[in-house]
Design an enzyme around this catalytic site. Structure first.
Site, PDB file in Angstrom:
ATOM      1  N   ASP A  43       0.816  -1.228   0.000  1.00 13.12           N
ATOM      2  CA  ASP A  43       0.000   0.000   0.000  1.00 13.12           C
ATOM      3  C   ASP A  43       0.843   1.269   0.000  1.00 13.12           C
ATOM      4  O   ASP A  43       0.314   2.368   0.093  1.00 13.12           O
ATOM      5  CB  ASP A  43      -0.943   0.003   1.211  1.00 13.12           C
ATOM      6  CG  ASP A  43      -0.183   0.006   2.529  1.00 13.12           C
ATOM      7  OD1 ASP A  43       1.070  -0.045   2.507  1.00 13.12           O
ATOM      8  OD2 ASP A  43      -0.827   0.054   3.586  1.00 13.12           O
ATOM      9  N   ARG A 102      12.926  26.046   6.320  1.00 10.35           N
ATOM     10  CA  ARG A 102      12.515  27.424   6.000  1.00 10.35           C
ATOM     11  C   ARG A 102      11.172  27.781   6.627  1.00 10.35           C
ATOM     12  O   ARG A 102      10.835  28.945   6.738  1.00 10.35           O
ATOM     13  CB  ARG A 102      12.446  27.607   4.477  1.00 10.35           C
ATOM     14  CG  ARG A 102      13.807  27.681   3.828  1.00 10.35           C
ATOM     15  CD  ARG A 102      13.681  27.818   2.337  1.00 10.35           C
ATOM     16  NE  ARG A 102      13.056  26.635   1.746  1.00 10.35           N
ATOM     17  CZ  ARG A 102      12.710  26.539   0.463  1.00 10.35           C
ATOM     18  NH1 ARG A 102      12.907  27.543  -0.342  1.00 10.35           N
ATOM     19  NH2 ARG A 102      12.173  25.436   0.001  1.00 10.35           N
ATOM     20  N   LYS A 198      15.373  41.730  -0.798  1.00  8.48           N
ATOM     21  CA  LYS A 198      14.483  40.755  -1.462  1.00  8.48           C
ATOM     22  C   LYS A 198      13.110  40.767  -0.818  1.00  8.48           C
ATOM     23  O   LYS A 198      12.996  40.887   0.401  1.00  8.48           O
ATOM     24  CB  LYS A 198      15.095  39.349  -1.348  1.00  8.48           C
ATOM     25  CG  LYS A 198      14.251  38.249  -1.982  1.00  8.48           C
ATOM     26  CD  LYS A 198      14.941  36.896  -1.905  1.00  8.48           C
ATOM     27  CE  LYS A 198      14.489  36.080  -0.724  1.00  8.48           C
ATOM     28  NZ  LYS A 198      15.059  34.722  -0.672  1.00  8.48           N
ATOM     29  N   ARG A 200       9.193  38.601  -0.949  1.00  5.83           N
ATOM     30  CA  ARG A 200       8.531  37.376  -1.441  1.00  5.83           C
ATOM     31  C   ARG A 200       7.043  37.663  -1.525  1.00  5.83           C
ATOM     32  O   ARG A 200       6.306  37.475  -0.560  1.00  5.83           O
ATOM     33  CB  ARG A 200       8.779  36.216  -0.470  1.00  5.83           C
ATOM     34  CG  ARG A 200      10.095  35.499  -0.713  1.00  5.83           C
ATOM     35  CD  ARG A 200       9.992  34.031  -0.300  1.00  5.83           C
ATOM     36  NE  ARG A 200      11.274  33.359  -0.416  1.00  5.83           N
ATOM     37  CZ  ARG A 200      11.740  32.835  -1.548  1.00  5.83           C
ATOM     38  NH1 ARG A 200      11.035  32.930  -2.656  1.00  5.83           N
ATOM     39  NH2 ARG A 200      12.906  32.229  -1.570  1.00  5.83           N
ATOM     40  N   ASP A 224      24.527  31.943  -0.556  1.00  7.72           N
ATOM     41  CA  ASP A 224      23.222  31.630   0.037  1.00  7.72           C
ATOM     42  C   ASP A 224      23.249  30.214   0.606  1.00  7.72           C
ATOM     43  O   ASP A 224      24.154  29.431   0.309  1.00  7.72           O
ATOM     44  CB  ASP A 224      22.125  31.746  -1.034  1.00  7.72           C
ATOM     45  CG  ASP A 224      20.761  32.078  -0.425  1.00  7.72           C
ATOM     46  OD1 ASP A 224      20.663  32.169   0.819  1.00  7.72           O
ATOM     47  OD2 ASP A 224      19.797  32.239  -1.188  1.00  7.72           O
TER      48      ASP A 224
HETATM   49  C1  R5P Z   1      15.710  32.051   2.021  1.00 11.77           C
HETATM   50  O1  R5P Z   1      14.739  32.484   1.607  1.00 11.77           O
HETATM   51  C2  R5P Z   1      16.773  31.138   1.614  1.00 11.77           C
HETATM   52  O2  R5P Z   1      17.928  31.586   2.233  1.00 11.77           O
HETATM   53  C3  R5P Z   1      17.011  31.012   0.119  1.00 11.77           C
HETATM   54  O3  R5P Z   1      17.351  32.263  -0.394  1.00 11.77           O
HETATM   55  C4  R5P Z   1      15.804  30.502  -0.584  1.00 11.77           C
HETATM   56  O4  R5P Z   1      15.275  29.411   0.066  1.00 11.77           O
HETATM   57  C5  R5P Z   1      16.120  30.147  -2.027  1.00 11.77           C
HETATM   58  O5  R5P Z   1      14.948  29.705  -2.625  1.00 11.77           O
HETATM   59  P1  R5P Z   1      14.676  29.929  -4.154  1.00 11.77           P
HETATM   60  O6  R5P Z   1      15.818  29.346  -4.906  1.00 11.77           O
HETATM   61  O7  R5P Z   1      13.386  29.206  -4.420  1.00 11.77           O
HETATM   62  O8  R5P Z   1      14.519  31.393  -4.390  1.00 11.77           O
END
Ligand code: R5P
Length: 306
Positions: A43, A102, A198, A200, A224
């Site tokens: 399953d 995150r 930045k 979002r 990053d």
């Molecule tokens: C924060 O937001 C993190 O440090 C990264 O910058 C992020 O997770 C990168 O994600 P993506 O490539 O989808 O922009």
């Protein structure tokens, strides 16, 4: 099979997420591999059986919780539960990429604190210590009740960056949240630091609203923790080039790489790209430094500190 172990012996159990990394770590630290079978019932539920005798062992389970995250996370919890039941004296989860990191706070009402929930699941499963590499936010450590070992990838990445011999280098954080990480690199390399503002506007959508710092004529290296959609790196690269940067390169520790991420980053005229092998199989065409030596050293240290 009985797993030989003494006070510095390392018994390493590889989950199903990253067998190549587990193999490399075991080789480097001389760990004994614990035989395990991981499959699925008809399953679709995960079926685990540890085949070695791990009673009294100092056990290390290596399993990044990368995609498919839910499956990898649950498998890790099941492995820990099985190991506890089989009498392991201490269980350390080695989770070089920790999924759900995150989602550490509720950004809007109605959202879960996914990172905290994942941490509680692993604690309930019997994990005593957790080793993670470059969490999105080191403050996330407070979500874990167990002993927590947070590793940074700087020592692995810096030699590679130095080897590039890029002139007029400036380190850039692609958002405010990554500033401390980028600052470490700028200090280690003795070069200037910049940051991209930045926003979002929606999940998985990153908008670079501006550049702080003078990057005209500079070779910028974006630092990053991860690339998922690649939107953060791509947006930052475009903003830096628009602000007069001569060229842009990128370094991210975890190559999560959702479909289309590499194409998105390349389309933004990013030159060199450096990452690690913390996430299995992702983007094999980009320059990768192995984290195996760092993990092997860490496991040796943890085993000796017992
Ligand atoms: C924060 O937001 C993190 O440090 C990264 O910058 C992020 O997770 C990168 O994600 P993506 O490539 O989808 O922009």
């Amino acid at each position: 099979m009985t797993i030989a172990h003494d006070h510095v012996g390392i018994a390493l159990l590889a989950g199903n997420a990253h067998p190549e990394l587990a193999e490399a770590v075991a080789r480097l630290c001389g760990a004994t591999r614990v035989p395990v079978s991981i499959g699925a019932f008809a399953d679709g539920e995960t079926r685990i059986r540890i085949d070695g005798d791990i009673a009294g062992a100092d056990l290390y389970i290596l399993q990044p919780t990368s995609a498919p995250t839910n499956e990898r996370l649950m498998t890790l919890a099941l492995l820990a539960d099985a190991a506890r039941g089989a009498g392991a004296a201490r269980i350390t989860a080695v989770v070089p990429y920790f999924g759900y990191a995150r989602q550490d706070v509720r950004k809007t009402p109605g959202e879960p604190r996914s990172a905290r929930l994942a941490a509680r699941l692993l604690a309930d499963a019997g994990i005593d210590r957790l080793v993670a590499l470059e969490l999105h936010s080191p403050a996330l450590e407070s979500a874990f009740d167990m002993t927590f070992v947070h590793l940074e990838a700087d020592e692995l990445m810096l030699p590679a960056v130095r080897g590039w011999e890029v002139p007029a280098l400036t380190i850039v954080s692609p958002d405010a949240g990554g500033l401390k990480r980028a600052q470490r690199y700028a200090i280690a390399l003795a070069v200037p630091l910049g940051v991209v503002a930045k926003t979002r506007p929606a999940p998985d959508v990153a908008v670079a609203a501006g550049v702080l710092g003078d990057v005209r004529g500079r070779s910028c290296l974006i630092v990053d923790d991860m690339a998922s959609t690649g939107g953060t790196i791509a947006g930052a690269a475009q903003a830096l080039l628009a602000a007069g940067a001569r060229e842009v390169h990128a370094l991210f520790v975890h190559a999560v790489m959702a479909p289309g991420a590499l194409e998105r980053i390349r389309a933004a005229s990013v030159g060199r790209i450096l990452t690690t092998d913390s996430v299995p199989g992702a983007a094999p065409t980009i320059e990768r430094v192995s984290i195996a030596p760092l993990l092997a050293r860490t496991l040796g240290r943890l085993a000796r500190a017992a």
